[in-house]
Design an enzyme around this catalytic site. Structure first.
Site, PDB file in Angstrom:
ATOM      1  N   CYS A  30       0.832  -1.215   0.000  1.00  0.00           N
ATOM      2  CA  CYS A  30       0.000   0.000   0.000  1.00  0.00           C
ATOM      3  C   CYS A  30       0.868   1.266   0.000  1.00  0.00           C
ATOM      4  CB  CYS A  30      -0.906  -0.043   1.229  1.00  0.00           C
ATOM      5  SG  CYS A  30      -1.778   1.473   1.588  1.00  0.00           S
ATOM      6  N   CYS A  33      -0.022   3.895   2.622  1.00  0.00           N
ATOM      7  CA  CYS A  33       0.415   3.419   3.944  1.00  0.00           C
ATOM      8  C   CYS A  33       1.881   3.780   4.182  1.00  0.00           C
ATOM      9  CB  CYS A  33       0.242   1.904   4.059  1.00  0.00           C
ATOM     10  SG  CYS A  33      -1.459   1.337   3.908  1.00  0.00           S
TER      11      CYS A  33
END
Length: 105
Positions: A30, A33
């Site tokens: 991600c 993230c």
């Protein structure tokens, strides 16, 4: 310091903690993230002693993510006395994370 939470240590480290706990639900793949990680680390340093901070890999702990209804990442959930006290979803600035935490401490 940012700890690593797993389904094995979640109850002890998060739900039974005497401190407020910020959990960063993330995945290695991600990109947002990864972009959020420095802001989470800054909050961990700023509130050290008042709050415990840790990351929980969604892919390795899918059951926990489902239990807390995490449907998109990054998701930050603040736990207080074993209960969810607040949640933010998506990319957040360092200031936004700090304000989110301050409101719940």
């Amino acid at each position: 310091m940012v700890e690593k939470f797993t389904s094995e240590n979640f109850e002890e480290q998060v739900l039974k903690s005497s401190q407020v706990v910020l959990v960063d639900f993330y995945a290695d793949w991600c990109v947002p993230c990864k972009m959020l990680a420095p802001a989470v680390e800054a909050a961990a340093e700023k509130f050290a002693g008042q709050m415990k901070t840790g990351k929980l890999n969604l892919d390795e702990n899918l059951e926990l993510a489902q239990r807390y209804g995490v449907q998109s990442i990054p998701t930050l959930i603040l736990f207080k006395d074993g209960q969810e006290a607040g949640r933010t979803v998506g990319m957040q600035s360092k200031d936004a994370i700090e304000n989110f935490v301050k409101a719940k401490l």
